[in-house]
Every structure is written in C-alpha cells, then in structure tokens.
Design a protein around this motif. Sequence first.
Motif, PDB file in Angstrom:
ATOM      1  N   ASP A  74       0.872  -1.164   0.000  1.00  0.00           N
ATOM      2  CA  ASP A  74       0.000   0.000   0.000  1.00  0.00           C
ATOM      3  C   ASP A  74       0.911   1.217   0.000  1.00  0.00           C
ATOM      4  O   ASP A  74       1.810   1.319   0.846  1.00  0.00           O
ATOM      5  CB  ASP A  74      -0.940   0.033   1.197  1.00  0.00           C
ATOM      6  CG  ASP A  74      -2.111   0.980   0.929  1.00  0.00           C
ATOM      7  OD1 ASP A  74      -2.886   0.700   0.004  1.00  0.00           O
ATOM      8  OD2 ASP A  74      -2.234   1.997   1.629  1.00  0.00           O
ATOM      9  N   SER A  75       0.703   2.086  -0.945  1.00  0.00           N
ATOM     10  CA  SER A  75       1.644   3.187  -1.111  1.00  0.00           C
ATOM     11  C   SER A  75       0.917   4.437  -1.566  1.00  0.00           C
ATOM     12  O   SER A  75      -0.227   4.386  -2.009  1.00  0.00           O
ATOM     13  CB  SER A  75       2.732   2.813  -2.129  1.00  0.00           C
ATOM     14  OG  SER A  75       2.146   2.354  -3.333  1.00  0.00           O
ATOM     15  N   GLY A  76       1.606   5.561  -1.451  1.00  0.00           N
ATOM     16  CA  GLY A  76       0.983   6.800  -1.865  1.00  0.00           C
ATOM     17  C   GLY A  76       1.923   7.981  -1.798  1.00  0.00           C
ATOM     18  O   GLY A  76       3.047   7.882  -1.288  1.00  0.00           O
ATOM     19  N   LEU A  77       1.432   9.078  -2.316  1.00  0.00           N
ATOM     20  CA  LEU A  77       2.176  10.334  -2.353  1.00  0.00           C
ATOM     21  C   LEU A  77       1.664  11.234  -1.234  1.00  0.00           C
ATOM     22  O   LEU A  77       0.470  11.549  -1.177  1.00  0.00           O
ATOM     23  CB  LEU A  77       1.984  11.008  -3.715  1.00  0.00           C
ATOM     24  CG  LEU A  77       2.716  12.325  -3.949  1.00  0.00           C
ATOM     25  CD1 LEU A  77       4.229  12.138  -3.871  1.00  0.00           C
ATOM     26  CD2 LEU A  77       2.318  12.912  -5.308  1.00  0.00           C
ATOM     27  N   GLY A  84      -0.626  16.361   3.839  1.00  0.00           N
ATOM     28  CA  GLY A  84      -0.456  14.914   3.709  1.00  0.00           C
ATOM     29  C   GLY A  84      -1.263  14.268   2.610  1.00  0.00           C
ATOM     30  O   GLY A  84      -1.094  13.075   2.334  1.00  0.00           O
ATOM     31  N   ALA A  85      -2.156  15.007   1.977  1.00  0.00           N
ATOM     32  CA  ALA A  85      -2.941  14.457   0.862  1.00  0.00           C
ATOM     33  C   ALA A  85      -2.045  14.303  -0.377  1.00  0.00           C
ATOM     34  O   ALA A  85      -1.029  14.990  -0.491  1.00  0.00           O
ATOM     35  CB  ALA A  85      -4.123  15.373   0.547  1.00  0.00           C
ATOM     36  N   PRO A  86      -2.395  13.405  -1.308  1.00  0.00           N
ATOM     37  CA  PRO A  86      -3.515  12.473  -1.232  1.00  0.00           C
ATOM     38  C   PRO A  86      -3.300  11.297  -0.282  1.00  0.00           C
ATOM     39  O   PRO A  86      -4.250  10.635   0.082  1.00  0.00           O
ATOM     40  CB  PRO A  86      -3.677  12.004  -2.673  1.00  0.00           C
ATOM     41  CG  PRO A  86      -2.327  12.182  -3.294  1.00  0.00           C
ATOM     42  CD  PRO A  86      -1.730  13.384  -2.628  1.00  0.00           C
ATOM     43  N   GLY A  87      -2.056  10.986   0.093  1.00  0.00           N
ATOM     44  CA  GLY A  87      -1.789   9.993   1.122  1.00  0.00           C
ATOM     45  C   GLY A  87      -2.413   8.638   0.850  1.00  0.00           C
ATOM     46  O   GLY A  87      -2.272   8.097  -0.248  1.00  0.00           O
ATOM     47  N   VAL A  88      -3.136   8.095   1.840  1.00  0.00           N
ATOM     48  CA  VAL A  88      -3.736   6.765   1.663  1.00  0.00           C
ATOM     49  C   VAL A  88      -4.825   6.776   0.604  1.00  0.00           C
ATOM     50  O   VAL A  88      -5.284   5.715   0.167  1.00  0.00           O
ATOM     51  CB  VAL A  88      -4.303   6.206   2.985  1.00  0.00           C
ATOM     52  CG1 VAL A  88      -3.193   5.960   3.988  1.00  0.00           C
ATOM     53  CG2 VAL A  88      -5.363   7.120   3.562  1.00  0.00           C
TER      54      VAL A  88
END
Length: 214
Positions: A74-77, A84-88
């Motif tokens: 599970d990964s994100g920017l 912290g968006a978009p995050g999860v």
Amino acid sequence: MRKLDTRTIVVASHNAGKIREIRDLIGPLGFTAKSAADLNFIEPDETGTTFEENAMIKALASAKAAGLPALSDDSGLVIDALDGAPGVYTANWAEREDGSRDFSMAMEKVEKALAEKGAGTPADRTARFVSVLCLAWPDGHTELFRGEIEGTVVWPPRGTQGFGYDPVFQPHGFQTTFGEMSAEEKHGWKPGDAEALSHRARAFKRFVETCLEA
C-alpha cells in the motif's frame, strides 16, 4: 519476526504497475509468484486509514484465499502543503465515475490543489512517496515493512516510465523524475546492495533482511 520458508507466494495486488515492480524486485530471489489479479481474487475494500492497515487488508485477503503467503503493497504520495494528501487516498484521486483510474487527471488535481495553496516554489512543494509492504500467512500472522523517499512535486509531468504519479515526483538529489527513470534507476537496489532509492525498494530491502536472510 517470522522467516519465509517458501519461494511460492501471491502478490496481493490488482494494480499492473505495482505487480510489475514487485515482480522485478522478487525475481532475482527465485520466487514463483502469481498476482491476485491472475487468480481472479476479489479486491477487498481498503477501509484502513493508514498505509499499514490497508496493506494488511490486502495481504490477508490473498493469503487466506490462496492458502499461501501473500505480499501486498500500500503506497501513496504524501504532500506537505496539502496536509499529507492524497496519502492513503492516492489511488482515489485517480478514480473516474465509471470506476476506471486516470492518473493524468490525478496529477492535474494535485497541481490544481497546490496552485490553490500558492505553492509555487520547490520549497513549497516538498513531498514523499511512502510504501508499506505486508507479508501475510494464511494463519493470520503478518509482518510490515515501511519505506519512504523524500522529494519534490514538479510540473509539468516528465517521463513515461513507471506508473501513477511518477512523472511529477523528483527525488531529492536528482534532476530526473521517477517517470524519467528506468526500473533499475528508480529502485536503485538489487539483492546484496547496501542502499535503495525508491520507497518500494527500501521497503522491500527491509523485507529481505527480516524474512529471508539467515
């Protein structure tokens, strides 16, 4: 920590880009791996609020369905100026009404949100890619491994390599985006190397050190 005593696992993902990158990383280690997509497993609802929770949901679903250990990502920017968006919810930003995903649209959403914040200089556009790998067994045991890479969100997008938000992420110390790097350049790591570049390779290195090495 539990050691992995098999080289047959499930890659708990339906994302073609993630499946390709994980296979690139595990290939040199002699793994036989099919993905959740290959096995036609139903995608579980990712109801977690952290990368760790969502990684566990996906890995446990595939491990129990296959009766084999499963490795998920599970990964994100995570963008500082956007709190912290978009995050999860990184993948959610790419979703269209028909259920398909359009990451060109998602990158435009990121840029619009940054513009609304007045984030015009590199110092205003700091971000990091986060990857959490989860290795799950059918009995419910899990191990988690987190990797991060700091960088800057650039515009316009550059490069056609990689997937997702890679064309707008430039890691610190580099003049190229992930979208301009080959897989080997992006990961910056193979088994036996001391350092890794990408968030996924850094998490994978910890997985190897913890669950594979004697």
